[in-house]
Design a protein around this motif. Sequence first.
Motif, PDB file in Angstrom:
ATOM      1  N   VAL A  49       0.851  -1.188   0.000  1.00  0.00           N
ATOM      2  CA  VAL A  49       0.000   0.000   0.000  1.00  0.00           C
ATOM      3  C   VAL A  49       0.878   1.227   0.000  1.00  0.00           C
ATOM      4  N   PHE A  50       0.457   2.207  -0.702  1.00  0.00           N
ATOM      5  CA  PHE A  50       1.212   3.453  -0.762  1.00  0.00           C
ATOM      6  C   PHE A  50       2.634   3.174  -1.200  1.00  0.00           C
ATOM      7  N   PHE A  51       2.749   2.197  -1.995  1.00  0.00           N
ATOM      8  CA  PHE A  51       3.973   1.803  -2.613  1.00  0.00           C
ATOM      9  C   PHE A  51       4.588   3.054  -3.231  1.00  0.00           C
ATOM     10  N   GLY A  52       3.760   3.735  -3.969  1.00  0.00           N
ATOM     11  CA  GLY A  52       4.194   4.999  -4.560  1.00  0.00           C
ATOM     12  C   GLY A  52       5.471   4.823  -5.311  1.00  0.00           C
ATOM     13  N   VAL A  53       6.349   5.740  -5.156  1.00  0.00           N
ATOM     14  CA  VAL A  53       7.562   5.735  -5.946  1.00  0.00           C
ATOM     15  C   VAL A  53       8.618   4.829  -5.345  1.00  0.00           C
ATOM     16  N   ALA A 184      -3.247  13.057  -0.954  1.00  0.00           N
ATOM     17  CA  ALA A 184      -2.227  14.081  -0.700  1.00  0.00           C
ATOM     18  C   ALA A 184      -0.833  13.457  -0.650  1.00  0.00           C
ATOM     19  N   HIS A 185      -0.732  12.255  -0.088  1.00  0.00           N
ATOM     20  CA  HIS A 185       0.546  11.548  -0.035  1.00  0.00           C
ATOM     21  C   HIS A 185       1.041  11.225  -1.452  1.00  0.00           C
ATOM     22  N   GLU A 186       0.146  10.696  -2.277  1.00  0.00           N
ATOM     23  CA  GLU A 186       0.557  10.325  -3.642  1.00  0.00           C
ATOM     24  C   GLU A 186       0.943  11.563  -4.453  1.00  0.00           C
ATOM     25  N   VAL A 187       0.214  12.637  -4.276  1.00  0.00           N
ATOM     26  CA  VAL A 187       0.584  13.873  -4.971  1.00  0.00           C
ATOM     27  C   VAL A 187       1.928  14.375  -4.424  1.00  0.00           C
ATOM     28  N   GLY A 188       2.201  14.062  -3.164  1.00  0.00           N
ATOM     29  CA  GLY A 188       3.516  14.371  -2.592  1.00  0.00           C
ATOM     30  C   GLY A 188       4.633  13.714  -3.390  1.00  0.00           C
ATOM     31  N   HIS A 189       4.389  12.507  -3.865  1.00  0.00           N
ATOM     32  CA  HIS A 189       5.386  11.838  -4.707  1.00  0.00           C
ATOM     33  C   HIS A 189       5.546  12.572  -6.043  1.00  0.00           C
ATOM     34  N   HIS A 190       4.464  13.147  -6.499  1.00  0.00           N
ATOM     35  CA  HIS A 190       4.539  13.925  -7.735  1.00  0.00           C
ATOM     36  C   HIS A 190       5.436  15.160  -7.527  1.00  0.00           C
ATOM     37  N   MET A 219      12.004   8.870   1.543  1.00  0.00           N
ATOM     38  CA  MET A 219      11.163   9.346   0.449  1.00  0.00           C
ATOM     39  C   MET A 219       9.687   9.340   0.859  1.00  0.00           C
ATOM     40  N   GLU A 220       9.279   8.258   1.501  1.00  0.00           N
ATOM     41  CA  GLU A 220       7.873   8.124   1.905  1.00  0.00           C
ATOM     42  C   GLU A 220       7.511   9.127   2.994  1.00  0.00           C
ATOM     43  N   LEU A 221       8.447   9.333   3.922  1.00  0.00           N
ATOM     44  CA  LEU A 221       8.170  10.284   4.998  1.00  0.00           C
ATOM     45  C   LEU A 221       8.055  11.701   4.441  1.00  0.00           C
ATOM     46  N   THR A 272      10.079   0.077   4.535  1.00  0.00           N
ATOM     47  CA  THR A 272      10.216   0.829   3.288  1.00  0.00           C
ATOM     48  C   THR A 272       9.454   2.147   3.340  1.00  0.00           C
ATOM     49  N   HIS A 273       8.568   2.297   4.329  1.00  0.00           N
ATOM     50  CA  HIS A 273       7.730   3.497   4.393  1.00  0.00           C
ATOM     51  C   HIS A 273       7.855   4.261   5.708  1.00  0.00           C
ATOM     52  N   GLY A 274       8.450   3.615   6.705  1.00  0.00           N
ATOM     53  CA  GLY A 274       8.586   4.274   8.004  1.00  0.00           C
ATOM     54  C   GLY A 274       7.600   3.733   9.023  1.00  0.00           C
TER      55      GLY A 274
END
Length: 298
Positions: A49-53, A184-190, A219-221, A272-274
Amino acid sequence: MKFDDSNVDASQVQDLRGGRGGGGPGRGGGMGRGATVGGLGIIGLIMAVFFGVNVAGNEPEPQFIPTQTQTQSQTRTGTTMGTGSDLATRCNQPGAIDQYEDCFITKVFNETNEIWASQVQGYRRPTLVFFERGVRTACGPASSDTGPFYCPGDDKVYIDLPFMKQLLNRLGANGRNAEAYVIAHEVGHHIQNITGQERRVRQLQGQDPRNRNALSVRMELQADCYAGVWARQANEQGKVQITPSELDQAREAAAAVGDDRINPRLGQEHFTHGSAQQRQEWFNRGFDSGDPRQCNTF
Ligand SMILES: [Zn+2]
């Protein structure tokens, strides 16, 4: 969460769902749940989840616009794509944001873009993709099991709504504010993609594979911190009204997706995400400062 207006801009939305509004059986994006990023087990599924980048970096030096000189920055008028127009019609009916989950998500997405366009030089709007089951992306094929994610290769945030909801509920993060946090988190990766942070971190990870996870956590934080910045800015600019209890829901969501919550037996070196605490702390730091320059997790 209340918005200053009820206009839903679907011009940067791609709707790949077969059934309108999601949830229906539909046709899916062309691949079944089996054909995914590598047959993850149930723990793996949730962990993704929230794998993101999943990349991290070094010196951020982001092109954030100093507060004093912030002007009405120009948001590009997006091109209409996919079946976003169906969504636009439905979501612009009275009460649609309250009634439909995807309209709410799209509205939150709109608001993240408005805020970040005023914060980041050369901001380009990402695309929000609603899909079900599976989807092809510039980052490769993905299934819903991956959870919501951002692909830096195509500037798109991918979401299977019912699946995301289910996942959040399972982790004890309920309510729409939890979902808003995810967006908002995913847009944070953007933002990390635009500032070059994503690229720098990917390079670092290539050079130093042993530090891969640690870099990913940073990166995730940072994305969590950016989510907090957004919430603060949106609230302050009067675009979105967030009550203290709604804010707590978002904070809870940030903690709920901490590596130690998702899998209490996971060793820290595998994070991997904190941790829950870290994720919440960085979200708070973003919210308390409202300043993306305070989000230096490196
Ligand atoms: Zn992420």
